[in-house]
Design a protein around this motif. Structure first.
Motif, short mmCIF file in Angstrom:
data_model
loop_
_atom_site.label_atom_id
_atom_site.label_comp_id
_atom_site.label_asym_id
_atom_site.label_seq_id
_atom_site.Cartn_x
_atom_site.Cartn_y
_atom_site.Cartn_z
N THR A 179 -22.60 -34.47 9.43
CA THR A 179 -23.06 -34.18 8.08
C THR A 179 -23.51 -32.72 7.98
OG1 THR A 179 -25.31 -34.85 8.62
CG2 THR A 179 -23.84 -36.56 7.77
N ASN A 180 -23.72 -32.24 6.76
CA ASN A 180 -24.18 -30.87 6.55
C ASN A 180 -25.55 -30.63 7.17
OD1 ASN A 180 -22.10 -29.51 5.21
ND2 ASN A 180 -22.60 -30.53 3.29
N SER A 181 -26.41 -31.63 7.07
CA SER A 181 -27.76 -31.47 7.64
C SER A 181 -27.70 -31.31 9.15
CB SER A 181 -28.63 -32.67 7.26
OG SER A 181 -28.01 -33.88 7.67
N ALA A 182 -26.78 -32.06 9.81
CA ALA A 182 -26.63 -31.92 11.27
C ALA A 182 -26.13 -30.54 11.64
CB ALA A 182 -25.69 -33.00 11.79
N ALA A 187 -13.47 -30.51 13.98
CA ALA A 187 -13.01 -29.93 12.72
C ALA A 187 -11.62 -29.31 12.87
CB ALA A 187 -14.00 -28.88 12.24
N CYS A 188 -11.36 -28.65 14.01
CA CYS A 188 -10.05 -28.06 14.24
C CYS A 188 -8.97 -29.12 14.39
CB CYS A 188 -10.07 -27.17 15.49
SG CYS A 188 -11.09 -25.68 15.30
N HIS A 189 -9.34 -30.30 14.91
CA HIS A 189 -8.39 -31.40 15.08
C HIS A 189 -8.39 -32.35 13.88
CE1 HIS A 189 -8.57 -29.96 19.22
NE2 HIS A 189 -7.52 -30.70 19.50
N TYR A 190 -9.10 -31.98 12.84
CA TYR A 190 -9.22 -32.88 11.69
C TYR A 190 -7.86 -33.08 11.03
CZ TYR A 190 -10.85 -34.76 7.23
OH TYR A 190 -11.06 -35.54 6.12
N GLY A 191 -7.51 -34.34 10.81
CA GLY A 191 -6.25 -34.66 10.15
C GLY A 191 -5.06 -34.79 11.08
N THR A 192 -5.24 -34.58 12.39
CA THR A 192 -4.14 -34.72 13.34
C THR A 192 -4.33 -36.00 14.13
OG1 THR A 192 -5.35 -33.46 15.03
CG2 THR A 192 -3.89 -32.24 13.55
N GLN A 198 -17.72 -35.57 7.59
CA GLN A 198 -18.19 -36.27 6.39
C GLN A 198 -17.36 -35.91 5.16
OE1 GLN A 198 -22.05 -35.14 4.89
NE2 GLN A 198 -22.51 -37.22 4.18
N ASN A 199 -17.18 -34.61 4.89
CA ASN A 199 -16.44 -34.18 3.71
C ASN A 199 -15.92 -32.76 3.94
OD1 ASN A 199 -18.77 -32.55 3.38
ND2 ASN A 199 -19.72 -34.12 2.07
N SER A 200 -15.24 -32.23 2.92
CA SER A 200 -14.64 -30.89 3.04
C SER A 200 -15.71 -29.81 3.18
CB SER A 200 -13.76 -30.60 1.83
OG SER A 200 -14.51 -30.67 0.64
N GLU A 201 -16.88 -30.01 2.57
CA GLU A 201 -17.95 -29.02 2.67
C GLU A 201 -18.44 -28.91 4.11
OE1 GLU A 201 -22.33 -28.06 0.66
OE2 GLU A 201 -21.17 -29.82 0.05
N THR A 202 -18.58 -30.03 4.77
CA THR A 202 -18.97 -30.02 6.18
C THR A 202 -17.91 -29.34 7.04
OG1 THR A 202 -20.11 -32.12 5.80
CG2 THR A 202 -19.74 -31.48 8.09
N CYS A 245 -15.74 -26.97 6.13
CA CYS A 245 -15.79 -25.52 5.93
C CYS A 245 -17.04 -24.91 6.56
CB CYS A 245 -15.76 -25.20 4.43
SG CYS A 245 -14.21 -25.65 3.63
N ASN A 246 -18.16 -25.64 6.51
CA ASN A 246 -19.43 -25.13 7.02
C ASN A 246 -19.35 -24.85 8.52
OD1 ASN A 246 -22.06 -24.35 7.25
ND2 ASN A 246 -22.94 -26.36 6.88
N ILE A 247 -18.84 -25.80 9.27
CA ILE A 247 -18.81 -25.63 10.73
C ILE A 247 -17.72 -24.63 11.14
CG2 ILE A 247 -17.25 -27.59 11.14
CD1 ILE A 247 -18.94 -28.12 13.68
N LEU A 248 -16.58 -24.63 10.42
CA LEU A 248 -15.53 -23.66 10.73
C LEU A 248 -16.01 -22.23 10.51
CD1 LEU A 248 -12.10 -25.04 9.43
CD2 LEU A 248 -12.83 -24.72 11.77
N MET A 249 -16.62 -21.98 9.36
CA MET A 249 -17.04 -20.62 9.03
C MET A 249 -18.14 -20.12 9.95
SD MET A 249 -15.02 -19.69 6.70
CE MET A 249 -15.79 -18.16 6.22
N PHE A 250 -19.08 -21.00 10.31
CA PHE A 250 -20.16 -20.56 11.21
C PHE A 250 -19.60 -20.19 12.58
CE2 PHE A 250 -23.31 -21.38 14.49
CZ PHE A 250 -24.35 -20.58 14.07
#
Length: 627
Positions: free
Chosen positions: A193-196, A223-228, A244-248, A250-255
């Motif tokens: 989740t975003n909070s995690a 996240a890098c393996h998401y959807g495979t 959890q969702n697309s926001e999560t 993007c959050n972890i990828l960008m950081f």
């Protein structure tokens, strides 16, 4: 004796010593023949240039064997292989484990049987992977043990055949088992989740505490393996996080893409401006590096996997830019470095725009930072990619081909000595193909020369020689490429090949300007002006771009606009040629015969082009008087 049945022949093929002995004998004979063939091919390649100059009539040469994209050999082993026991999943600190909440606010049963089962499964799979690697090493050390295992497996196969096992039933059982395992893994996966993510980022980024870094890297890997789809049971067991969702996502990828390089450099004490591979190699035996090595490798491998999956150009460009900042870390992982080169070359050739530029910067940095072997690998792979993508050039794709050519020339200029050796091999191949066309005049040979791949290859080496002609070692390449270009110009004299002929004149002008060597092109230009390709009362036709074609369709020859464009292009090239030598002492002799032919052309050409020809004549006369 009757003919053997199918089962008997199969048994004889596998087990009879006479059959195996015959196979080994034939295999050794083929190896000897191939080695002799390779030696003969090497001797023929050394004589290509002299054959072209002497005009030798060699018989029995194969046109199909002279391809431009297979002249360089390289190690195309499986770069996706890895030299690690781990599957990329990092062991996490229990004190930094975050327990997410469901939408109803109830805590997930993280300490229940599902989580314990997941941890147990992961440990079992990791243990199996280690044991498998130990078994492979034992096979290499003890060949007798390897033979024993093979005989054991053969005995099992024969036993299964005797008992008539059904393959279809076995496959269905395996499919059901894999489906059950996948569903179990999905149920046991922890929800990211975003909070995690925010809490882990705060611990690592603001508090500079690396206890949460393994959890963050595992989430980034998910996240890098998401959807495979998972390719193995180990990967399925290691994917213990679900997004959890697309926001999560993007959050972890960008950081991670923004901060991972700074985090690793800060922990290892490496400055942000350091780009020397020795910096990492000197740290290999330190305790800091040994503790951080799995984390660095996990980040690099996950990012490379992301580059293979993502199609969005903005994400690709940003990922390539951030991966370029961490390029020195690849010096500790040769297998990942080979994979990086392969991915960067692919994106450079196919990406377009910003993606291609970012990918080329990575290729350039690899060639500069790492050993000479990496430079050779980058040079060969980029050359092959350029040749493969220049077979068909559409009008909208021409600018991308020019970018690929210019960037390849820039890469070659990093080491002119090594690049000139590759250029010599390629130009010898061009000369061999041209020699076959001049001697045989076969349709296949002519089509091979009058193709975008052949002309783009000439264009590539013309630009390389022009950019580095100050180096004396390129003089032999200069005269060789001039001979090839002249051969192409005289092989296609007809009006349908006017675009190709104009390209040859443009190449010769460019080489003459950069090298200071006089190359006579006036006769080639004036020959194009004298073609009767249309009438003054012909149809206007559509506007035509000569640079986007090599051979013209017949209906274009009757177009008045095409005729005008050809004449204007030829006059422009002749003007460039005169401008290069206008201040030379021999300019009056150089311009005397072209002036006679220009006056004759001025009397016969169409009305709206006469003033252009007359202006050129007046300028040449003015320069002649000054000389």
């Amino acid at each position: 004796m009757g003919k053997l049945g199918k089962k008997a022949r199969k048994f004889a093929k596998k087990n009879l010593q006479s059959v195996l002995k015959r196979k080994r004998k034939l295999k050794s004979m083929f190896k000897k023949k191939s080695s002799r063939g390779e030696q003969d091919a090497a001797d023929d390649q050394l004589q290509d240039e002299t054959n072209l100059l002497n005009g030798r009539n060699l018989e029995g040469e194969d046109i199909e064997g002279t391809s431009l994209d297979s002249i360089f050999s390289e190690d195309d082993s499986d770069v996706a292989g890895d030299d690690s026991d781990s599957d990329g999943f990092l062991s996490e600190d229990s004190s930094c484990m975050y327990v997410p909440q469901s939408e109803n606010g109830n805590l997930l049963e993280d300490n229940g049987g599902g989580s314990a089962l997941l941890v147990q499964n992961r440990e079992i799979h990791l243990e199996l992977a280690k044991k498998k690697k130990k078994l492979d090493r034992l096979k290499e050390k003890d060949p007798e043990f390897s033979k024993f295992l093979e005989s054991y497996h053969k005995g099992l196969e024969e036993l299964r055949n005797d008992e008539n096992y059904s393959d279809e039933d076995e496959e269905s059982d395996l499919n059901m088992q894999s489906m059950n395992e996948d569903s179990l893994n999905l149920k046991n996966a922890k929800l990211l989740t975003n909070s995690a993510i925010d809490s882990w980022c705060k611990i690592v980024g603001e508090q500079h505490n690396i206890s949460a870094l393994p959890s963050l890297l595992n989430g980034y890997r998910a996240a890098c393996h998401y959807g495979t789809s998972s390719t193995s049971a180990v990967d399925a067991a290691a994917s213990s996080y679900s997004i959890q969702n697309s926001e999560t996502f993007c959050n972890i990828l960008m950081f991670m893409l923004r901060e991972a390089d700074n985090i690793f450099r800060g922990l290892l004490g490496i400055s942000c401006s350091s780009c020397r591979k020795e910096t990492i190699l000197d740290l290999k035996n330190t305790a800091k590096w040994k503790s951080l090595k799995p984390m660095v490798k996990s980040y690099l491998r996950s990012t490379l996997f992301l580059l293979n999956q993502v199609t969005d150009s903005e994400i690709l460009a940003f990922s390539l830019t951030r991966l370029r900042a961490s390029i020195i870390f690849f010096s500790a992982f040769p297998s990942l470095l080979r994979r990086l080169i392969k991915i960067a070359v692919h994106l450079w050739a196919t990406g377009g725009g910003t993606v291609s530029s970012c990918a080329f910067l990575i290729i350039q940095d690899v060639a500069l930072i790492f050993s000479s072997d990496c430079f050779d690998t980058c040079l060969i792979k980029t050359y092959k990619a350029f040749i493969a993508h220049s077979k068909f050039v559409k009008p909208g794709f021409y600018k991308h081909i020019q970018f690929l050519r210019n960037s390849f020339v820039e890469l070659c200029s990093l080491d002119v000595e090594k690049s000139s050796k590759k250029a010599l091999v390629s130009m010898q191949q061009l000369a061999k193909i041209l020699q076959q066309g001049l001697r045989t005049r076969k349709k296949e040979a002519i089509e091979k020369i009058c193709s975008w791949q052949y002309t783009n290859c000439i264009d590539l080496w013309v630009m390389f020689i022009s950019a580095n002609i100050s180096d004396n070692s390129l003089q032999h390449l200069l005269f060789m490429i001039i001979q090839v270009i002249n051969g192409v110009a005289y092989l296609f004299p007809g009006p349908r090949y006017l675009p190709l002929r104009l390209k040859t004149i443009q190449w010769l002008n460019h080489l003459s300007s950069s090298s200071g060597v006089f190359i006579p092109v006036a006769s080639l230009v004036l020959d194009t002006l004298e073609y009767k390709i249309g009438k003054e009362s012909g149809q206007p036709g559509k506007a035509f771009n000569i640079s986007s074609a090599i051979k013209l369709p017949k209906h274009c020859l009757k177009s008045r606009k095409f005729q005008e464009e050809c004449i204007l292009s030829a006059i422009e090239l002749l003007t460039v040629h005169f401008g290069q030598w206008s201040y030379h002492i021999s300019f009056p002799e150089l311009a005397s015969i072209p002036l006679i032919r220009l006056r004759k052309f001025h009397e016969t050409t169409i009305e709206n082009l006469r003033h252009v020809v007359k202006r050129l004549i007046d300028q040449v006369l003015h320069l002649d008087s000054l000389a």
